[in-house]
Design a protein around this motif. Structure first.
Motif, PDB file in Angstrom:
ATOM      1  N   LEU A 158       6.754  -3.206  10.476  1.00 16.13           N
ATOM      2  CA  LEU A 158       8.387  -2.449  10.340  1.00 16.13           C
ATOM      3  C   LEU A 158       7.701  -0.832  11.284  1.00 16.13           C
ATOM      4  CD1 LEU A 158      10.989  -1.575  10.068  1.00 16.13           C
ATOM      5  CD2 LEU A 158      10.343  -1.427   8.351  1.00 16.13           C
ATOM      6  N   MET A 159       7.253   0.184  10.722  1.00 15.25           N
ATOM      7  CA  MET A 159       6.268   1.162  11.399  1.00 15.25           C
ATOM      8  C   MET A 159       5.983   1.041  12.610  1.00 15.25           C
ATOM      9  SD  MET A 159       6.486   2.439   8.034  1.00 15.25           S
ATOM     10  CE  MET A 159       6.129   4.255   9.241  1.00 15.25           C
ATOM     11  N   TRP A 215       0.795  -0.609   0.105  1.00 15.98           N
ATOM     12  CA  TRP A 215      -0.229  -0.364  -0.083  1.00 15.98           C
ATOM     13  C   TRP A 215       0.952   1.565   0.230  1.00 15.98           C
ATOM     14  CZ3 TRP A 215      -4.648  -0.997  -2.053  1.00 15.98           C
ATOM     15  CH2 TRP A 215      -5.170  -2.567  -1.642  1.00 15.98           C
ATOM     16  N   GLY A 216       1.851   0.740  -0.302  1.00 17.52           N
ATOM     17  CA  GLY A 216       2.447   2.401  -0.746  1.00 17.52           C
ATOM     18  C   GLY A 216       3.657   3.223   0.659  1.00 17.52           C
ATOM     19  N   ARG A 217       3.585   1.690   0.956  1.00 16.73           N
ATOM     20  CA  ARG A 217       4.794   2.339   2.225  1.00 16.73           C
ATOM     21  C   ARG A 217       5.041   0.773   2.940  1.00 16.73           C
ATOM     22  NH1 ARG A 217       2.128  -0.889   5.575  1.00 16.73           N
ATOM     23  NH2 ARG A 217       0.060  -0.566   5.562  1.00 16.73           N
ATOM     24  N   PRO A 218       6.381   0.618   4.092  1.00 12.30           N
ATOM     25  CA  PRO A 218       6.528  -0.531   4.692  1.00 12.30           C
ATOM     26  C   PRO A 218       5.248  -0.852   5.642  1.00 12.30           C
ATOM     27  CG  PRO A 218       8.014   2.115   4.891  1.00 12.30           C
ATOM     28  CD  PRO A 218       7.061   2.262   4.178  1.00 12.30           C
ATOM     29  N   ALA A 271      10.116   9.875   0.326  1.00 12.71           N
ATOM     30  CA  ALA A 271       9.894  11.271   1.221  1.00 12.71           C
ATOM     31  C   ALA A 271       9.926  10.279   2.625  1.00 12.71           C
ATOM     32  CB  ALA A 271       9.291  11.501   0.472  1.00 12.71           C
ATOM     33  N   LEU A 272       8.744   9.585   3.184  1.00 14.60           N
ATOM     34  CA  LEU A 272       8.477   9.560   4.346  1.00 14.60           C
ATOM     35  C   LEU A 272      10.148   8.675   4.849  1.00 14.60           C
ATOM     36  CD1 LEU A 272       6.806   8.211   6.955  1.00 14.60           C
ATOM     37  CD2 LEU A 272       6.403   6.105   4.993  1.00 14.60           C
ATOM     38  N   LEU A 301       6.951   7.174  -7.753  1.00 10.69           N
ATOM     39  CA  LEU A 301       7.076   8.165  -8.224  1.00 10.69           C
ATOM     40  C   LEU A 301       5.706   8.690  -8.863  1.00 10.69           C
ATOM     41  CD1 LEU A 301       9.259  10.329  -8.781  1.00 10.69           C
ATOM     42  CD2 LEU A 301      10.009   9.059 -10.537  1.00 10.69           C
ATOM     43  N   LEU A 302       5.411   8.086  -9.742  1.00 14.37           N
ATOM     44  CA  LEU A 302       4.340   8.965 -10.788  1.00 14.37           C
ATOM     45  C   LEU A 302       3.261   8.334  -9.735  1.00 14.37           C
ATOM     46  CD1 LEU A 302       5.588   7.456 -13.611  1.00 14.37           C
ATOM     47  CD2 LEU A 302       6.384   8.758 -13.517  1.00 14.37           C
ATOM     48  N   TRP A 303       3.069   7.756  -9.297  1.00 19.02           N
ATOM     49  CA  TRP A 303       1.424   7.922  -8.885  1.00 19.02           C
ATOM     50  C   TRP A 303       1.428   8.322  -7.413  1.00 19.02           C
ATOM     51  CZ3 TRP A 303      -2.889   7.275 -11.220  1.00 19.02           C
ATOM     52  CH2 TRP A 303      -2.655   6.790 -12.358  1.00 19.02           C
ATOM     53  N   LEU A 304       2.619   8.249  -6.278  1.00 15.02           N
ATOM     54  CA  LEU A 304       2.254   8.392  -5.172  1.00 15.02           C
ATOM     55  C   LEU A 304       3.116   9.318  -4.946  1.00 15.02           C
ATOM     56  CD1 LEU A 304       2.552   4.985  -3.496  1.00 15.02           C
ATOM     57  CD2 LEU A 304       0.506   6.321  -4.257  1.00 15.02           C
TER      58      LEU A 304
END
Length: 195
Positions: free
Chosen positions: A95-96, A88-91, A149-150, A140-143
């Motif tokens: 891990l978070m 979902w675009g993130r770790p 950056a996170l 890069l293109l969609w998110l």
């Protein structure tokens, strides 16, 4: 150089696990890496859930005795390597949850009253090895490059770590994902990295 590898995937037959093996193999063949330790968050049974109540306060998280060994690992490490999938675009949440607890005020940074804190983990380097189902340019293109950056700006730069490298591999569930080539790329990097 001491290297701490933090592995976050519940399946030891996954591609993430294959990347972990190449990190280890390359590191063991690198004369500049003195010692390597692996923290497998799932195997460890790490509890990612934050609990704050009358007995556990957020402001005391930097000295929580239950997290002492993990703080010692981070202090010991010159190089921190994170191996994980992008979901979902993130770790992964595991891990978070580790990040939420370990990169706490008083340990990873100190508020100075201004806009930015003082990072307390200066001098360390980080390598993120991640894979995802979507194409390589999807983040890069969609998110708007949110994953990088996170990790780079919102986390590592904030705690004083300026040297952050990414291996962000896409199309990893495709038979045309060039798995062997990407595994070899990770192995070669860790065989030769010097800091």
């Amino acid at each position: 150089m001491n290297t701490l590898v933090i592995y976050t995937h519940p399946n030891h037959k996954s591609l993430s696990y294959a990347f972990l093996q190449e990190v280890i193999r390359g590191s063991k063949e690198n004369g500049k890496i003195k010692e390597i330790k692996v923290l497998d968050l799932y195997e460890e049974g790490f509890d990612p859930v934050l609990v704050f109540n009358e007995h556990k306060r957020r402001r005391d998280m930097h000295s929580d005795p239950a997290l002492a060994k993990y703080r010692e690992q981070l202090i010991w490490a010159d190089q921190i390597v994170l191996v994980y999938p992008i979901w979902w675009g993130r770790p992964p949440a595991m891990l978070m949850g580790y990040i939420d607890q370990m990169f706490a005020s008083g340990f990873a940074y100190k508020d100075k009253g201004g806009l930015l804190p003082e990072g307390l983990l200066k001098g360390k380097s980080v390598v993120c090895v991640s894979s995802m189902k979507g194409p390589a340019h999807y983040p890069l293109l969609w998110l708007n490059n949110s994953h990088k950056a996170l990790m780079r700006k919102a986390l590592f730069n904030y705690v004083g770590i300026r040297k952050v490298k990414f291996f962000e591999f896409g199309s990893m569930e495709s038979p045309r994902g060039k798995h062997a080539k990407k595994l070899q790329q990770v192995y070669r990097y860790f065989k030769t990295v010097s800091a």
